[in-house]
Design a protein around this motif. Structure first.
Motif, PDB file in Angstrom:
ATOM      1  N   VAL A  36     -41.402 116.617 -19.521  1.00 23.58           N
ATOM      2  CA  VAL A  36     -40.032 116.441 -19.989  1.00 23.58           C
ATOM      3  C   VAL A  36     -39.319 117.778 -20.103  1.00 23.58           C
ATOM      4  O   VAL A  36     -38.093 117.864 -19.948  1.00 23.58           O
ATOM      5  CB  VAL A  36     -40.019 115.688 -21.337  1.00 23.58           C
ATOM      6  CG1 VAL A  36     -40.596 116.539 -22.469  1.00 23.58           C
ATOM      7  CG2 VAL A  36     -38.620 115.206 -21.686  1.00 23.58           C
ATOM      8  N   GLU A  37     -40.068 118.853 -20.343  1.00 25.25           N
ATOM      9  CA  GLU A  37     -39.459 120.183 -20.462  1.00 25.25           C
ATOM     10  C   GLU A  37     -38.799 120.621 -19.162  1.00 25.25           C
ATOM     11  O   GLU A  37     -37.860 121.430 -19.178  1.00 25.25           O
ATOM     12  CB  GLU A  37     -40.519 121.214 -20.872  1.00 25.25           C
ATOM     13  CG  GLU A  37     -41.083 121.027 -22.266  1.00 25.25           C
ATOM     14  CD  GLU A  37     -42.182 119.971 -22.330  1.00 25.25           C
ATOM     15  OE1 GLU A  37     -42.576 119.457 -21.246  1.00 25.25           O
ATOM     16  OE2 GLU A  37     -42.643 119.656 -23.446  1.00 25.25           O
ATOM     17  N   ASP A  38     -39.276 120.102 -18.028  1.00 28.27           N
ATOM     18  CA  ASP A  38     -38.658 120.408 -16.740  1.00 28.27           C
ATOM     19  C   ASP A  38     -37.591 119.382 -16.376  1.00 28.27           C
ATOM     20  O   ASP A  38     -36.543 119.726 -15.808  1.00 28.27           O
ATOM     21  CB  ASP A  38     -39.717 120.438 -15.639  1.00 28.27           C
ATOM     22  CG  ASP A  38     -40.745 121.547 -15.837  1.00 28.27           C
ATOM     23  OD1 ASP A  38     -40.428 122.546 -16.520  1.00 28.27           O
ATOM     24  OD2 ASP A  38     -41.867 121.410 -15.313  1.00 28.27           O
ATOM     25  N   LEU A  39     -37.854 118.124 -16.701  1.00 29.38           N
ATOM     26  CA  LEU A  39     -36.930 117.058 -16.323  1.00 29.38           C
ATOM     27  C   LEU A  39     -35.603 117.130 -17.075  1.00 29.38           C
ATOM     28  O   LEU A  39     -34.528 116.955 -16.477  1.00 29.38           O
ATOM     29  CB  LEU A  39     -37.572 115.690 -16.571  1.00 29.38           C
ATOM     30  CG  LEU A  39     -38.585 115.192 -15.556  1.00 29.38           C
ATOM     31  CD1 LEU A  39     -39.279 113.948 -16.080  1.00 29.38           C
ATOM     32  CD2 LEU A  39     -37.896 114.893 -14.223  1.00 29.38           C
ATOM     33  N   ALA A  40     -35.659 117.333 -18.381  1.00 31.98           N
ATOM     34  CA  ALA A  40     -34.446 117.252 -19.193  1.00 31.98           C
ATOM     35  C   ALA A  40     -33.387 118.263 -18.769  1.00 31.98           C
ATOM     36  O   ALA A  40     -32.228 117.886 -18.527  1.00 31.98           O
ATOM     37  CB  ALA A  40     -34.794 117.401 -20.672  1.00 31.98           C
ATOM     38  N   PRO A  41     -33.720 119.562 -18.659  1.00 27.44           N
ATOM     39  CA  PRO A  41     -32.664 120.498 -18.237  1.00 27.44           C
ATOM     40  C   PRO A  41     -32.177 120.265 -16.809  1.00 27.44           C
ATOM     41  O   PRO A  41     -31.005 120.503 -16.500  1.00 27.44           O
ATOM     42  CB  PRO A  41     -33.323 121.871 -18.390  1.00 27.44           C
ATOM     43  CG  PRO A  41     -34.789 121.616 -18.400  1.00 27.44           C
ATOM     44  CD  PRO A  41     -34.969 120.258 -18.996  1.00 27.44           C
ATOM     45  N   ALA A  42     -33.064 119.773 -15.941  1.00 25.63           N
ATOM     46  CA  ALA A  42     -32.638 119.470 -14.577  1.00 25.63           C
ATOM     47  C   ALA A  42     -31.641 118.322 -14.572  1.00 25.63           C
ATOM     48  O   ALA A  42     -30.621 118.361 -13.861  1.00 25.63           O
ATOM     49  CB  ALA A  42     -33.855 119.130 -13.722  1.00 25.63           C
ATOM     50  N   ALA A  43     -31.917 117.282 -15.343  1.00 20.00           N
ATOM     51  CA  ALA A  43     -31.002 116.153 -15.429  1.00 20.00           C
ATOM     52  C   ALA A  43     -29.679 116.571 -16.067  1.00 20.00           C
ATOM     53  O   ALA A  43     -28.608 116.105 -15.663  1.00 20.00           O
ATOM     54  CB  ALA A  43     -31.641 115.022 -16.227  1.00 20.00           C
ATOM     55  N   ASP A  44     -29.738 117.458 -17.049  1.00 22.97           N
ATOM     56  CA  ASP A  44     -28.521 117.949 -17.684  1.00 22.97           C
ATOM     57  C   ASP A  44     -27.683 118.731 -16.681  1.00 22.97           C
ATOM     58  O   ASP A  44     -26.448 118.641 -16.678  1.00 22.97           O
ATOM     59  CB  ASP A  44     -28.888 118.826 -18.880  1.00 22.97           C
ATOM     60  CG  ASP A  44     -27.679 119.197 -19.714  1.00 22.97           C
ATOM     61  OD1 ASP A  44     -26.965 118.278 -20.175  1.00 22.97           O
ATOM     62  OD2 ASP A  44     -27.435 120.408 -19.908  1.00 22.97           O
ATOM     63  N   TYR A  45     -28.345 119.467 -15.812  1.00 25.20           N
ATOM     64  CA  TYR A  45     -27.640 120.198 -14.758  1.00 25.20           C
ATOM     65  C   TYR A  45     -26.920 119.236 -13.814  1.00 25.20           C
ATOM     66  O   TYR A  45     -25.753 119.442 -13.467  1.00 25.20           O
ATOM     67  CB  TYR A  45     -28.634 121.070 -13.985  1.00 25.20           C
ATOM     68  CG  TYR A  45     -28.024 121.799 -12.816  1.00 25.20           C
ATOM     69  CD1 TYR A  45     -27.308 122.974 -13.016  1.00 25.20           C
ATOM     70  CD2 TYR A  45     -28.146 121.310 -11.523  1.00 25.20           C
ATOM     71  CE1 TYR A  45     -26.735 123.649 -11.945  1.00 25.20           C
ATOM     72  CE2 TYR A  45     -27.581 121.967 -10.446  1.00 25.20           C
ATOM     73  CZ  TYR A  45     -26.871 123.142 -10.657  1.00 25.20           C
ATOM     74  OH  TYR A  45     -26.306 123.796  -9.598  1.00 25.20           O
ATOM     75  N   ILE A  46     -27.606 118.178 -13.418  1.00 21.11           N
ATOM     76  CA  ILE A  46     -26.982 117.181 -12.536  1.00 21.11           C
ATOM     77  C   ILE A  46     -25.801 116.521 -13.235  1.00 21.11           C
ATOM     78  O   ILE A  46     -24.746 116.294 -12.633  1.00 21.11           O
ATOM     79  CB  ILE A  46     -28.015 116.140 -12.083  1.00 21.11           C
ATOM     80  CG1 ILE A  46     -29.032 116.775 -11.138  1.00 21.11           C
ATOM     81  CG2 ILE A  46     -27.341 114.938 -11.420  1.00 21.11           C
ATOM     82  CD1 ILE A  46     -28.432 117.308  -9.852  1.00 21.11           C
ATOM     83  N   ARG A  47     -25.963 116.188 -14.525  1.00 19.33           N
ATOM     84  CA  ARG A  47     -24.836 115.616 -15.272  1.00 19.33           C
ATOM     85  C   ARG A  47     -23.633 116.541 -15.247  1.00 19.33           C
ATOM     86  O   ARG A  47     -22.500 116.110 -15.009  1.00 19.33           O
ATOM     87  CB  ARG A  47     -25.255 115.349 -16.722  1.00 19.33           C
ATOM     88  CG  ARG A  47     -24.117 114.778 -17.591  1.00 19.33           C
ATOM     89  CD  ARG A  47     -24.325 115.097 -19.061  1.00 19.33           C
ATOM     90  NE  ARG A  47     -24.556 116.510 -19.303  1.00 19.33           N
ATOM     91  CZ  ARG A  47     -23.626 117.446 -19.249  1.00 19.33           C
ATOM     92  NH1 ARG A  47     -22.373 117.145 -18.954  1.00 19.33           N
ATOM     93  NH2 ARG A  47     -23.926 118.706 -19.485  1.00 19.33           N
ATOM     94  N   SER A  48     -23.865 117.841 -15.443  1.00 15.95           N
ATOM     95  CA  SER A  48     -22.751 118.789 -15.470  1.00 15.95           C
ATOM     96  C   SER A  48     -22.131 118.973 -14.087  1.00 15.95           C
ATOM     97  O   SER A  48     -20.921 119.202 -13.962  1.00 15.95           O
ATOM     98  CB  SER A  48     -23.220 120.138 -16.027  1.00 15.95           C
ATOM     99  OG  SER A  48     -24.131 120.769 -15.144  1.00 15.95           O
ATOM    100  N   GLU A  49     -22.931 118.849 -13.025  1.00 19.15           N
ATOM    101  CA  GLU A  49     -22.431 118.999 -11.670  1.00 19.15           C
ATOM    102  C   GLU A  49     -21.542 117.827 -11.255  1.00 19.15           C
ATOM    103  O   GLU A  49     -20.535 118.009 -10.567  1.00 19.15           O
ATOM    104  CB  GLU A  49     -23.602 119.120 -10.694  1.00 19.15           C
ATOM    105  CG  GLU A  49     -24.273 120.470 -10.679  1.00 19.15           C
ATOM    106  CD  GLU A  49     -23.390 121.558 -10.080  1.00 19.15           C
ATOM    107  OE1 GLU A  49     -23.077 121.474  -8.883  1.00 19.15           O
ATOM    108  OE2 GLU A  49     -23.001 122.476 -10.829  1.00 19.15           O
ATOM    109  N   PHE A  50     -21.920 116.630 -11.691  1.00 22.75           N
ATOM    110  CA  PHE A  50     -21.210 115.432 -11.241  1.00 22.75           C
ATOM    111  C   PHE A  50     -20.277 114.859 -12.310  1.00 22.75           C
ATOM    112  O   PHE A  50     -19.456 113.997 -12.010  1.00 22.75           O
ATOM    113  CB  PHE A  50     -22.211 114.362 -10.801  1.00 22.75           C
ATOM    114  CG  PHE A  50     -22.914 114.680  -9.510  1.00 22.75           C
ATOM    115  CD1 PHE A  50     -22.394 114.265  -8.289  1.00 22.75           C
ATOM    116  CD2 PHE A  50     -24.087 115.412  -9.508  1.00 22.75           C
ATOM    117  CE1 PHE A  50     -23.037 114.570  -7.097  1.00 22.75           C
ATOM    118  CE2 PHE A  50     -24.736 115.719  -8.321  1.00 22.75           C
ATOM    119  CZ  PHE A  50     -24.212 115.302  -7.115  1.00 22.75           C
ATOM    120  N   GLY A  51     -20.420 115.298 -13.552  1.00 23.37           N
ATOM    121  CA  GLY A  51     -19.637 114.743 -14.645  1.00 23.37           C
ATOM    122  C   GLY A  51     -18.586 115.710 -15.152  1.00 23.37           C
ATOM    123  O   GLY A  51     -18.256 116.705 -14.511  1.00 23.37           O
TER     124      GLY A  51
END
Length: 371
Positions: A36-51
Motif C-alpha cells: 500500500v505504501e507504493d500504491l497509495a501515492p501512485a493512485a494519488d498522483y493519477i487522481r491529481s493528473e486527471f482530476g
C-alpha cells in the motif's frame, strides 16, 4: 518516466495510465498484490493528473424504506430480515425537497433519490411513479444540485423519462464480482444489475455503480468487480464498506471483513483502473475507519464522498467530512453548489442535532427543515 516509486509494477502502471492506456484484469491483480505504501501515492498522483484536486460530495434520501422483496444479505431493508427499521411508503415530493435543501445547505453537489424496492414501476404503481417525477422536478427547479436517482430496475420507457426529466446519474450498484454475487443475493443475478445499468446508459444518463467491501470477497473479487465496471462504463464509483446490521445475513459482527490496509489498496487500484471516474468513499467508513484514518482514502486516489446519513444508518456531520477532505490536502467541490465551507463546519460544531445532509429514515421522515 513521469512518476517513480521504485516499484516496477506500480511505476509501469502509472506510466501507461498517463499515456492513455486502460489497465486490464491482469494489471489489476498484479497491482492489488503490491504494498500500500507504493500504491497509495501512485493512485494519488493519477487522481491529481486527471482530476481537479477537489472532492465531490453527494447526499441521498431514503425516499421509500423497508419491505423490499429482494434478499440482499447486507441490506436492512429486505423483508427477508428482521432488523427493526422504520418502514414507510414514498415520502412525497415536499419531504424529498426538504432533504435536498438540507443537502444543499451542507455542501452537497449531487442529490440522489433512493427507493427500497425491486423497481419503481410506472405501469404497476403509476401514482408512486408520478410522485417520484414530481420530486425530481421540485429538486431540479428549487436547488442548486445535480439530481440523481436509484430506483431499482428500469424499463426503456422509464429510463427515457428519467433522462428527459434531467436525472444526471443513475445509481445501481453491482455490489461485488460476478463470481461472488450469488453468495450475497439470491432473488436476482448479476446480469440483472448490468442490464439495468445498460438501459440507463442507453437512455443518456451517466452511471453511478460501485461495490461493498468486506462481505467475505477475495482481493481477486474486488479486482473483478472493478473490471466489470470498466466494461459497463461508470463516471462515479462508490466504494462502500460493509456496516453489519443486526438481523441481516451479514450482520453477525461489528465491522467488515477487511483491514484498513486492504481498503486503501482497493481504492488505489480502483483509481488506477478508473482514472477518469469519481472514486467515491461512501457507506460504512465511520464504522471501519477511525476518525484519524478517514483522510487516508483521499490520499490513495478517492475524490468523492457521500456526506450525511445513509439509508438506514447515521453518518457523521458534514463539517467533519469537510475537515477530512482538507486534512488530505484537497478542497470540497463547488462546481454546482457554491457554499461556505467554514459556515458548514461552524454549524456542525454549534449544533450536533442539526439535520444532516442526507436523509436516512429517521432524519427524513421525522425532521423538519428547521431541525
Amino acid at each position: 518516466m513521469v512518476y517513480e516509486t521504485g516499484n516496477r509494477t506500480v511505476d509501469d502502471a502509472v506510466e501507461r495510465v498517463v499515456a492513455g492506456e486502460t489497465l486490464d484484469r491482469t494489471d489489476g491483480l498484479a497491482l492489488v498484490a503490491q504494498p500500500v505504501e507504493d500504491l497509495a501515492p501512485a493512485a494519488d498522483y493519477i487522481r491529481s493528473e486527471f482530476g481537479d484536486d477537489t472532492v465531490d460530495a453527494c447526499s441521498i434520501v431514503n425516499a421509500k424504506a423497508g419491505n423490499c422483496a429482494e434478499d440482499c444479505g447486507f441490506c436492512a431493508q429486505s423483508v427477508h430480515f428482521d432488523t427493526g427499521i422504520e418502514n414507510y411508503g414514498f415520502l412525497g415530493p415536499e419531504k424529498v425537497l426538504e432533504a435536498a435543501k438540507r443537502a444543499e445547505r451542507d455542501g452537497a453537489q449531487r442529490f440522489g433519490i433512493v427507493v427500497a424496492e425491486r423497481g419503481v414501476s410506472k405501469a404497476e404503481r403509476p401514482g408512486e411513479w408520478a410522485e417520484v417525477i414530481e420530486a425530481i422536478r421540485l429538486v431540479r427547479d428549487e436547488c442548486d444540485l445535480d439530481v440523481d436517482a436509484s430506483l431499482g430496475i428500469l424499463t426503456e420507457e422509464e429510463a427515457a423519462i428519467l433522462a428527459e426529466e434531467g436525472i444526471e446519474h443513475y445509481n445501481h450498484n453491482i455490489e461485488t464480482s460476478p463470481r461472488y454475487f450469488p453468495e450475497i443475493v439470491g432473488t436476482h443475478d448479476f446480469a440483472d444489475r448490468v442490464h439495468t445499468l445498460e438501459v440507463a446508459r442507453d437512455a443518456g444518463m451517466d452511471l453511478c455503480a460501485g461495490v461493498i467491501l468486506g462481505m467475505g470477497e477475495t482481493p481477486t473479487d474486488r479486482v473483478d468487480a472493478a473490471i466489470a465496471l470498466q466494461d459497463i462504463g461508470v463516471s462515479s464509483l462508490p466504494v462502500n464498506i460493509l456496516n453489519p446490521v443486526a438481523g441481516t445475513e451479514l450482520g453477525g459482527s461489528e465491522s467488515a471483513d477487511i483491514t484498513t490496509e486492504e481498503i486503501l489498496k482497493t481504492i488505489a487500484v480502483y483509481r488506477l483502473l478508473h482514472p477518469h471516474a469519481r472514486v467515491r468513499l461512501t457507506g460504512g467508513r465511520e464504522v471501519n475507519l477511525a476518525m484519524d484514518e478517514q483522510h487516508l482514502p483521499f490520499e490513495a486516489g478517492a475524490d468523492g464522498i457521500l456526506t450525511g446519513d445513509y439509508l438506514t444508518t447515521e453518518g457523521q456531520s458534514p463539517g467533519d467530512d469537510i475537515r477530512i477532505i482538507e486534512e488530505a490536502g484537497l478542497e470540497p467541490n463547488m462546481e454546482t453548489n457554491e457554499f461556505d465551507a467554514e459556515a458548514v463546519k461552524s454549524a456542525s460544531d454549534e449544533d450536533s442535532d442539526l439535520g444532516t445532509a442526507a436523509g436516512s429514515a429517521t432524519s427524513t421522515a421525522s425532521q423538519t427543515t428547521d431541525d
